[in-house]
Write an enzyme that holds these catalytic residues in place. Structure first.
Site, PDB file in Angstrom:
ATOM      1  CB  CYS A   2      82.267  -2.836 -58.064  1.00  0.00           C
ATOM      2  SG  CYS A   2      81.028  -2.714 -56.791  1.00  0.00           S
ATOM      3  NE  ARG A  27      79.013   0.710 -62.963  1.00  0.00           N
ATOM      4  CZ  ARG A  27      78.371   0.624 -62.970  1.00  0.00           C
ATOM      5  NH1 ARG A  27      77.467   0.784 -64.179  1.00  0.00           N
ATOM      6  NH2 ARG A  27      78.046  -0.890 -62.254  1.00  0.00           N
ATOM      7  CD1 TRP A  80      79.692   3.719 -54.052  1.00  0.00           C
ATOM      8  CD2 TRP A  80      78.371   1.911 -53.765  1.00  0.00           C
ATOM      9  NE1 TRP A  80      79.068   4.403 -53.735  1.00  0.00           N
ATOM     10  CE2 TRP A  80      78.253   3.739 -52.785  1.00  0.00           C
ATOM     11  CE3 TRP A  80      78.237   0.773 -53.156  1.00  0.00           C
ATOM     12  CZ2 TRP A  80      77.351   3.028 -52.342  1.00  0.00           C
ATOM     13  CZ3 TRP A  80      77.161   0.816 -52.554  1.00  0.00           C
ATOM     14  CH2 TRP A  80      76.336   2.111 -52.259  1.00  0.00           C
ATOM     15  CG  ASN A 106      79.859  -4.800 -61.001  1.00  0.00           C
ATOM     16  OD1 ASN A 106      81.658  -4.619 -59.995  1.00  0.00           O
ATOM     17  ND2 ASN A 106      80.638  -3.974 -61.756  1.00  0.00           N
ATOM     18  N   GLY A 107      78.026  -6.244 -58.174  1.00  0.00           N
ATOM     19  CA  GLY A 107      76.434  -7.044 -57.454  1.00  0.00           C
ATOM     20  C   GLY A 107      76.429  -7.233 -56.170  1.00  0.00           C
ATOM     21  CD  GLU A 487      67.690  16.487 -59.850  1.00  0.00           C
ATOM     22  OE1 GLU A 487      67.155  15.813 -59.813  1.00  0.00           O
ATOM     23  OE2 GLU A 487      68.995  16.516 -60.515  1.00  0.00           O
ATOM     24  CE  LYS A 491      71.777  16.222 -59.115  1.00  0.00           C
ATOM     25  NZ  LYS A 491      70.921  15.549 -60.330  1.00  0.00           N
ATOM     26  CD  GLU A 494      73.186  14.221 -57.142  1.00  0.00           C
ATOM     27  OE1 GLU A 494      73.823  12.668 -56.475  1.00  0.00           O
ATOM     28  OE2 GLU A 494      72.777  14.500 -57.460  1.00  0.00           O
ATOM     29  CG  HIS A 510      51.649  22.326 -44.181  1.00  0.00           C
ATOM     30  ND1 HIS A 510      49.890  22.727 -43.627  1.00  0.00           N
ATOM     31  CD2 HIS A 510      51.084  23.019 -44.954  1.00  0.00           C
ATOM     32  CE1 HIS A 510      49.103  23.468 -44.209  1.00  0.00           C
ATOM     33  NE2 HIS A 510      50.531  23.203 -44.589  1.00  0.00           N
ATOM     34  CE  LYS A 609      75.571   8.634 -64.206  1.00  0.00           C
ATOM     35  NZ  LYS A 609      75.003   9.553 -63.800  1.00  0.00           N
TER      36      LYS A 609
HETATM   37  C1  F6R Z   1      71.662  11.611 -58.595  1.00  0.00           C
HETATM   38  C2  F6R Z   1      71.743  10.799 -59.485  1.00  0.00           C
HETATM   39  C3  F6R Z   1      70.659   9.720 -58.505  1.00  0.00           C
HETATM   40  C4  F6R Z   1      70.306   8.884 -59.988  1.00  0.00           C
HETATM   41  C5  F6R Z   1      69.542   7.544 -59.438  1.00  0.00           C
HETATM   42  C6  F6R Z   1      68.498   6.935 -60.750  1.00  0.00           C
HETATM   43  O1  F6R Z   1      71.903  13.010 -59.745  1.00  0.00           O
HETATM   44  O2  F6R Z   1      71.698  10.660 -60.493  1.00  0.00           O
HETATM   45  O3  F6R Z   1      69.554   9.447 -58.099  1.00  0.00           O
HETATM   46  O4  F6R Z   1      69.495   9.475 -60.680  1.00  0.00           O
HETATM   47  O5  F6R Z   1      70.646   5.886 -58.298  1.00  0.00           O
HETATM   48  O6  F6R Z   1      69.151   5.867 -61.203  1.00  0.00           O
HETATM   49  P1  F6R Z   1      69.078   5.592 -62.667  1.00  0.00           P
HETATM   50  O7  F6R Z   1      67.921   6.517 -63.347  1.00  0.00           O
HETATM   51  O8  F6R Z   1      70.377   5.324 -64.032  1.00  0.00           O
HETATM   52  O9  F6R Z   1      67.770   4.212 -62.711  1.00  0.00           O
END
Ligand code: F6R
Length: 614
Positions: A2, A27, A80, A106-107, A487, A491, A494, A510, A609
Site C-alpha cells: 500500500c 502501490r 491493497w 503497510n505490512g 515472462e 505480462k 496480468e 507432455h 507493485k
Molecule cells: C510482474 C511483476 C511481479 C514482480 C514480483 C517481484 O510484472 O512486477 O511479478 O516481478 O512481484 O517484485 P520485485 O522485483 O520488486 O522483487
C-alpha cells in the site's frame, strides 16, 4: 503493497496528501483515505473504497473549502487489501477508540488477534476487520500524554512487518513514523516535512531524503526531525539526494506508465550498461559487487533468488552463468527457498534479484542464505531498499523508477546486469579475452537494438488486434527463449486477464498439447538461437492441432520464414541479447492486447507493485 504519505508544514495538507497519494497509486488502489488536523479543528478523517480520484471527489463533496479551516498536518493511504475486503470501513487511516489518534499502516501485524482479544477484554470495540485498527487502539492504550512514547510502547508489543505513520490532534504539528520490514522515507524541506512509503511521492516536494531503517521511529515536525529506535535510543541517519528526474514519476504524454516504461528501455538500458564495460580487459566493471577475482575463483555455485518477473530474469541469468562463466547456476523461487531447508555452503554466491528491493519472500530468502554462510549479493533497482541494504554488496539497475505495476524496464535491466555478471565471472575464470571482447561489443549494442524493437510498436499493435479476443493461449520457447515465454505469458495475463501459460517448447507434448485447438493460439519464440529448429518442429505440431501460431522470429532468417500464421520479426542480434529484444516485443504485444480489451493497464485488478507480505 500500500502507499503511505504524511505531511506537516504551512501548506494545505489535504492537497499535498492527495498529490502524494496520486503518485503512489501504483502501490494499491482498492481504497484510500486521509486524516488531517490543525491547531483548532481536531482530527478529521475521510476515507472510501475506490481510487484516490474517488477520495478526492468525496473530499470536494464533504469538505467544502473554507479559508478558516486549513489543515496543516495529515497522513494518507492508498490500499491493497490484506486484512478485510476493500471497503470504506477497512480503508486507512484507522482511529483509536477516542478518535484522537489516526494510523496508516503497510505490512501485517502477525499477532493482531492476540492483541485484539486483549484489548476487547479492556473494553475496546472495533469497527473494521483490519490489523491496523488494532494497532491504533494499542497506541491509545499505551498513551500517557506523549505520542512518541505511546507508539514506541505499542510497537514493542507488536510482531510482524510495518511501516506506519501516526497523527494525533493532541500534538497537531507532529507525525510519528516507524518502520520494521516495510519502507518509510522522510522528505526534508524548509519549514515543512513529508513522509512516504516510496520516494516517487516526494519528488516534487524535495530531493533531500532520509531512508528509515528497521526499528527506527522518527518524530517529524516542520523544522525538526529526530530519529530513535523503538527502545528510544537516538540514531543518526544520513540525508541522501534523490537523483530522480521529476518527469520520471509522471506519464509524460504517454497513455500509460507501462507504455512509457517500455519506450524508455533504450535509455534505461543505456543507464544500466553505461560505464560498466572495461574494453581494455574485455570484462564488466561491477564495483558494488565487491568481490575479488580470488573470491570469484572460489565460488562453486550461484543461486539466484527472486519472484515473478524478477525470477524469469534470474532464470535467464542462470543460463548466462553456466554458458559464459562455466559455473553451476540455478534460479529459485524465493517464496519456497527457506521452507525447504536449502543446502547452502560458504562456496555459494547467492544473488537476490528484485526491482523494488522490498519483496518479502526475497528478503526472507536473503536472510536464510546469509544465515547459512553464503556470499549474498543483490541486483535491485530501488536504491537504499531493504534487500540492497541487507545484502551490502550488489549491483543497482539504474533503470529509474518503475511505476507501471507490470514490470518491464526492470526486467530488461536485470537481464543486462546478469549478462555483465556472467561476463565478469567468466573473465575471472576460463572465458578468453576474445570472447570477453565479443560480449562487450554485444552488450554495447543493446540500447540500439531495443530502439529498433520499440519502433515496431505499430506493427506489433496490428498483430495484437488479431489476438484480442482469445480465451487462452500458450507461449513456447527453448533455451534463452524459455524464460522469455514465461515472462511473455505473465505480462499478458496480468494486464489483459487472459489465460496465458509459458511452457518450454519440449514440454508442450507432455500434457498441455491436449488443450490446443483453433481458438487457443500459441506464441512461439523462434528467434535465431540454438534450439530454434526444434521449436519450429513444435510449431508444426501446434498447427496440426489447428492452433494459430504467432512466431517471434529474426528478420531475414530463412529457417523461420513463412512458418507461423502471424509474425513479429525482430532485428538480428547475438543470442545473448535476444532475451531482451524478444521480451520487449512481447511487452508491447501484451500492452496492445490489454489496451484493445479496454483494461486498466496501470491498475491491473488485484495486483500492486512491491509485494511486502508473504
Ligand atoms: C510482474 C511483476 C511481479 C514482480 C514480483 C517481484 O510484472 O512486477 O511479478 O516481478 O512481484 O517484485 P520485485 O522485483 O520488486 O522483487
Amino acid at each position: 503493497m500500500c502507499g503511505i504519505v504524511g505531511y506537516t508544514g504551512q501548506c494545505d495538507a489535504v492537497e499535498t496528501l492527495l498529490n502524494g497519494l496520486k503518485r503512489l497509486e501504483y502501490r494499491g488502489y482498492d481504497s484510500a483515505g486521509i486524516a488531517v488536523t490543525n491547531e483548532q479543528s481536531g482530527l478529521q478523517m475521510l476515507k472510501t473504497a475506490g481510487t484516490v480520484d474517488t477520495l478526492e471527489e468525496k473530499i470536494q463533496r464533504e469538505w467544502p473549502t473554507s479559508p478558516d479551516q486549513r489543515f496543516t498536518s495529515g497522513i494518507g493511504h492508498t490500499r491493497w487489501a490484506t486484512h478485510g475486503a476493500p471497503s470504506d470501513i477497512n480503508a486507512h487511516p484507522h482511529l483509536d477508540g477516542s478518535g484522537h489518534i489516526a494510523v496508516v499502516h503497510n505490512g501485517i501485524i502477525e499477532n493482531h488477534k492476540d492483541i485484539h482479544s486483549h484489548l476487547e477484554e479492556l473494553g475496546h470495540t472495533f469497527s473494521s476487520e483490519t490489523d491496523t485498527e488494532v494497532l491504533a487502539h494499542l497506541i491509545q492504550e499505551c498513551y500517557e500524554g506523549e505520542l512518541l512514547q505511546a507508539v514506541c510502547a505499542a510497537l514493542q508489543k507488536v510482531e510482524g512487518a510495518y511501516g506506519i505513520a501516526v497523527l494525533t490532534d493532541y500534538e497537531p504539528e507532529k507525525l510519528i513514523v516507524a518502520r520494521h520490514g516495510s519502507p518509510i522515507v522522510l522528505g526534508v524541506n524548509d519549514n515543512a516535512a513529508m513522509v512516504a512509503s516510496d520516494a516517487p511521492a516526494l519528488v516534487t516536494f524535495t530531493r533531500r531524503v532520509i531512508y528509515l531503517q528497521d526499528n527506527d521511529v522518527a518524530v517529524v515536525q516542520p523544522n525538526d526531525i529526530t530519529i530513535r529506535n523503538v527502545n528510544n535510543v537516538p540514531v543518526r541517519r544520513e540525508i541522501s539526494h534523490l537523483d530522480w528526474d521529476v518527469t520520471a514519476a509522471q506519464k509524460g504524454g504517454y497513455e500509460h506508465f507501462m507504455l512509457k516504461e517500455i519506450y524508455e528501455q533504450p535509455e534505461s538500458l543505456q543507464n544500466t550498461v553505461g560505464g560498466r564495460l572495461d574494453w581494455d580487459l574485455g570484462t564488466a566493471v561491477l564495483a558494488g559487487l565487491n568481490v575479488t577475482p580470488r573470491d570469484i575463483a572460489d565460488i562453486q555455485r550461484v543461486i539466484l533468488l527472486a519472484c515473478g518477473t524478477s525470477l524469469h530474469a534470474g532464470l535467464v541469468g542462470s543460463f548466462y552463468l553456466q554458458d559464459i562463466a562455466d559455473i553451476p547456476a540455478q534460479a529459485e523461487q524465493a517464496g519456497e527457498f527457506r521452507y525447504r531447508n536449502p543446502i547452502i555452503t560458504t562456496d555459494d554466491l547467492v544473488v537476490a534479484v528484485s526491482q523494488s528491493g522490498e519483496t518479502a519472500d526475497t528478503l526472507a530468502a536473503v536472510r536464510e542464505a546469509k544465515h547459512k554462510g553464503a556470499l549474498v549479493s543483490g541486483i535491485c533497482n530501488v536504491v537504499g531498499s531493504s534487500i540492497a541494504r541487507e545484502t551490502e554488496r550488489g549491483v543497482y539497475l539504474h533503470a529509474g523508477p518503475e511505476i507501471g505495476v507490470a514490470s518491464t524496464k526492470a526486467f530488461t535491466s536485470q537481464v543486462a546486469v546478469m549478462l555483465m555478471l556472467a561476463l565478469k565471472m567468466g573473465r575471472c575464470r576460463r572465458l578468453s579475452r576474445r570472447h570477453g571482447d565479443a560480449l562487450c561489443r554485444a552488450i554495447s549494442t543493446i540500447p540500439e537494438a531495443i530502439q529498433a524493437v520499440v519502433e515496431k510498436d505499430r506493427e506489433i499493435a496490428e498483430v495484437a488486434q488479431k489476438f484480442k479476443d482469445l480465451r487462452s493461449c500458450f507461449y513456447i520457447g527453448r533455451g534463452y527463449a524459455y524464460p522469455v515465454a514465461l515472462e511473455g505469458a505473465l505480462k499478458l495475463k496480468e494486464i489483459s486477464y487472459l489465460h496465458a501459460e509459458g511452457y518450454h517448447a519440449a514440454e508442450l507434448k507432455h500434457g498441455p498439447i491436449a488443450l490446443l485447438q483453433e481458438d487457443v493460439p500459441v506464441v512461439a519464440i523462434m528467434t535465431d538461437m540454438p534450439g530454434k529448429e526444434k521449436t519450429v518442429s513444435n510449431v508444426r505440431e501446434c498447427q496440426a492441432r489447428y492452433s494459430p501460431v504467432l512466431g517471434v522470429r529474426t528478420e531475414g532468417d530463412e529457417d523461420t520464414a513463412d512458418i507461423a500464421d502471424y509474425e513479429i520479426s525482430l532485428p538480428d542480434v547475438s543470442h545473448y541479447i535476444s532475451p531482451i529484444t524478444t521480451t520487449v516485443a512481447l511487452q508491447l504485444f501484451a500492452y496492445h492486447v490489454a489496451r484493445l480489451r479496454g483494461c486498466d493497464i496501470d491498475k491491473p485488478r488485484n495486483l500492486a507493485k512491491s509485494v511486502t507480505v508473504e
